[in-house]
Enzyme design. Structure first.
Site, PDB file in Angstrom:
ATOM      1  CB  VAL A 149       2.958   0.693   3.284  1.00  0.00           C
ATOM      2  CG1 VAL A 149       2.761  -0.696   4.166  1.00  0.00           C
ATOM      3  CG2 VAL A 149       3.049   2.483   3.783  1.00  0.00           C
ATOM      4  CG  MET A 163       3.292  12.701   3.857  1.00  0.00           C
ATOM      5  SD  MET A 163       3.947  13.732   2.686  1.00  0.00           S
ATOM      6  CE  MET A 163       5.802  14.293   3.376  1.00  0.00           C
ATOM      7  N   GLY A 164       4.777   7.672   1.188  1.00  0.00           N
ATOM      8  CA  GLY A 164       5.946   7.082   0.718  1.00  0.00           C
ATOM      9  C   GLY A 164       5.335   6.159   0.553  1.00  0.00           C
ATOM     10  N   GLY A 166       0.928  -1.268  -0.059  1.00  0.00           N
ATOM     11  CA  GLY A 166      -0.079   0.248   0.091  1.00  0.00           C
ATOM     12  C   GLY A 166       1.111   1.115   0.121  1.00  0.00           C
ATOM     13  CG  ASP A 183      -5.189  10.356   5.909  1.00  0.00           C
ATOM     14  OD1 ASP A 183      -5.619  11.339   6.421  1.00  0.00           O
ATOM     15  OD2 ASP A 183      -4.416  10.480   5.094  1.00  0.00           O
ATOM     16  CE  LYS A 217       3.936   5.491   5.302  1.00  0.00           C
ATOM     17  NZ  LYS A 217       2.099   5.928   4.501  1.00  0.00           N
ATOM     18  N   GLY A 270       0.907   5.594   1.559  1.00  0.00           N
ATOM     19  CA  GLY A 270       0.415   6.807   1.878  1.00  0.00           C
ATOM     20  C   GLY A 270       0.373   7.604   1.350  1.00  0.00           C
TER      21      GLY A 270
END
Length: 637
Positions: A43, A40-41, A36, A156, A58, A38
């Protein structure tokens, strides 16, 4: 897929296939597959070669071009952030095992969790029911409090970033855009980063100080609403759409939330200084879950006691009105103290009602056998007795400017058909006349008066429509009305003898703000007077003022006939249309104990002949077509 979530493809200690070359961080963490991404980066599911276990890894830095100076600053920030996250130890927050720094990235190594996201759960079940939503919401809040105590902001919070395990444990994950106290605001092209439907309104103010713990609590409120109601409170794909919806409709409708509604309302206060603080919200959620009349969720939905500590009802606990609300050490004592005292009382009143749907908003279905119905009746009577004992005064919203229907007199009392109807219902509910408090409402504010618990019922020419069914619950109809216009009796400029004349002359038509006639007039292409007043008395005053260009008022025939009766020399009614408006008695959505009793009372009033007596007393003098009593409403058993 969430931060540390992922279905297990290999055993916890099983090493990956050595034949496949993979990236290895610091000679220890072997990146196996992306699970997955997010904000900012990305995982990764990874294998810890030293401890022989699978983990989630992450990176905290975005993949953007940086100068040496900006990279150095970003690395320093991410390093401090990883250290802060690693200090958080809480069962409802993903566990951080390690922090690793490479040349251009700071990595956090987290526990790899099995389960599915709350977002996946909502997609499959849509509405979770009050007990389950409150349980998950409480766990998210407890996790957030631990995060905030570590001086970290999640930024978030949303269903996609909450993992729900099979045993019911909810875990807050995905700290990809989290920030710690004292950090600069994370922005993208000058816009705060986050998921628009969950972003607090203060984040977009021109002089916004940036995210705060209150911003995370707003997102929790949105998430609670989504679990309880099955939809977002403020919709929109873009930031501006969501913010405009918050501005224009700050009070979303509550249909299934029941005792959760006060908590959600407190968390969704647009002004962050008025927003419910974490300690108060936690106390209220605990109280919802401790309600002795709280039916259990279906077995498949029940979280385990280990996952939800302290949820067991305490027989020695004080009554809801006496619930102790702890102070928030880090909160602002002035602005929020009112919330704590007020919402504790609100919670007591709502819990006393007990009226809300358990799982997906459906009424429980009963058996046709008399033996199976007996427990249901007993439970309903018990809920009503509790509601009645918690509400010594019945507050009824009525209009103050509708002659013969409901009108406030000079001495502050009210009279009219609606008022008599309200008093008859109150009597059937066991209230003396002195225990009934009338509150003036108008077409624009009556639903919010119910939402904010300022009134228990509204009997104020409230038309039953599909759109309003989501905002309030109705019992009725208690009378029918047709559509018509009120015009000046004498006009030097126009001759208005029919609705066709009004449309042909394109005269300004006034109607009240929030009435059903706004859309009707638009559809029929009448010229609507702007701005619309909050009540019809304002429209009639403009009609009588020859300095204005208002030559007609559009509304129900009963309502306008009262004004024509009061001012026979100045105004007249035009032709009366078909009976298209059904007036209902409105109350908060899901308030089942009250709704059931009101429904029974209205049926008795209609069938006993009391309805005709009230009609003859107040409305028979008006120039209206003959109207009989409506059929008694069907009451749920």
């Amino acid at each position: 897929m969430s931060d540390a979530g992922g279905a297990g493809r290999a055993g916890e200690g099983a090493a990956p296939d050595p034949q496949t070359p993979r990236t290895v961080i610091e000679g220890r963490y072997e990146l196996l597959e992306s699970i997955g991404s997010g904000a900012m980066g990305e995982v990764w599911r990874a294998y810890d070669r030293r401890l022989r276990r699978h983990v989630a890894v992450k990176g905290l830095l975005a993949r953007t071009a940086m100068t040496a100076d900006t990279r150095r600053t970003a690395m320093q920030r991410a390093r401090r952030e990883a250290e802060a996250l690693a200090k958080i130890e809480h069962q409802n927050v993903v566990t951080v095992h390690d922090q690793v720094e490479t040349d251009h990235q700071v990595w956090i190594v987290m526990k790899l969790l099995e389960g599915r996201s709350l977002a996946d759960l909502l997609r499959s079940e849509r509405v979770l029911g009050v007990p389950r939503a409150a349980g998950i919401g409480l766990q998210i809040l407890q996790g957030l409090r631990a995060v905030h105590q570590a001086k970290v902001l999640h930024r978030d919070v949303k269903p996609g970033n909450v993992l729900v395990r099979d045993e019911g444990l909810a875990i807050l994950v995905d700290f990809g855009i989290a920030s710690f106290a004292g950090a600069n605001k994370v922005t993208k092209l000058g816009i705060p980063i986050g998921t628009p439907p969950y972003m607090a309104p203060e984040l977009f103010a021109p002089a916004s100080p940036g995210p705060t713990p209150a911003s995370d609590l707003w997102a929790l409120g949105v998430t609670l609403y989504e679990m309880a109601e099955g939809r977002l409170p403020f919709r929109g794909h873009e930031v501006w759409e969501v913010q405009e919806n918050i501005r224009s409709t700050p009070e979303p409708p509550y249909r299934y939330s029941g005792p959760l509604a006060p908590v959600i309302q407190g968390l969704l206060a647009p002004d962050k200084d008025d927003r419910l603080d974490a300690a108060t919200a936690e106390a209220m959620l605990q109280e919802v879950l401790r309600d002795p009349d709280l039916p259990p969720a279906p077995l498949a939905e029940q979280p385990t006691q280990a996952a939800l500590p302290d949820f067991t009802p305490d027989p020695e606990r004080p009554a809801p009105a006496e619930v102790a609300v702890p102070d928030e050490p880090e909160g602002k004592p002035g602005a929020r103290r009112g919330w704590k005292a007020g919402l504790a009382v609100v919670l007591a009143a709502v819990l006393a009602g007990g009226g809300w749907y358990l799982s997906r908003g459906d009424e429980p279905s009963g058996s046709s056998g008399s033996e199976s119905k007996a427990p249901t009746v007993t439970a309903a009577e018990k809920r009503w007795e509790k509601w009645r004992s918690a509400n010594e005064v019945l507050r009824v919203g009525v209009k103050a400017d509708q002659p013969r229907l409901s009108e406030e007199l000079e001495d502050g009392t009210f009279e009219g058909f609606d008022v008599s109807m309200a008093l008859a219902i109150a009597k059937a509910l066991g209230y003396e006349r002195g225990d009934v408090q009338f509150v003036a409402v108008n077409s624009d504010n009556r639903s919010s008066m119910l939402t904010h618990l300022q009134v228990d019922l509204v009997v104020a020419s409230y038309s039953i429509t599909d759109e309003r069914e989501g905002e309030v619950d109705f019992v009725g109809p208690y009378i029918y009305a047709g559509r018509t216009f009120l015009v000046r009796k004498e006009s030097e400029k126009y001759t208005l003898d029919s609705s066709a004349d009004i449309k042909k002359e394109k005269v300004a038509v006034c109607t009240a703000l929030g009435s059903t006639y706004v859309e009707h007039l638009k559809e029929e292409r009448y010229r609507i007077y702007e701005p619309q007043p909050s009540g019809y008395e304002g429209c009639v005053k403009k009609l009588l003022n020859k300095a204005t260009d208002v030559y007609a008022v559009a509304s129900d025939d009963i309502l306008l006939a009262g004004h024509a009766y009061k001012r026979p020399d100045d105004v007249k009614l035009l032709e009366i249309g078909a009976g298209t408006e059904e007036y209902g008695i409105a109350m908060r959505p899901g308030d089942r104990p009250l709704k059931g009793k009101v429904c029974e009372a209205l049926g008795q009033i209609i069938t006993s002949g009391e309805w005709k007596t009230m009609y003859d007393q107040h409305l028979s003098v008006l120039s209206l077509p003959p109207r009989g009593a409506p059929n008694p409403p069907k009451c749920a058993t």
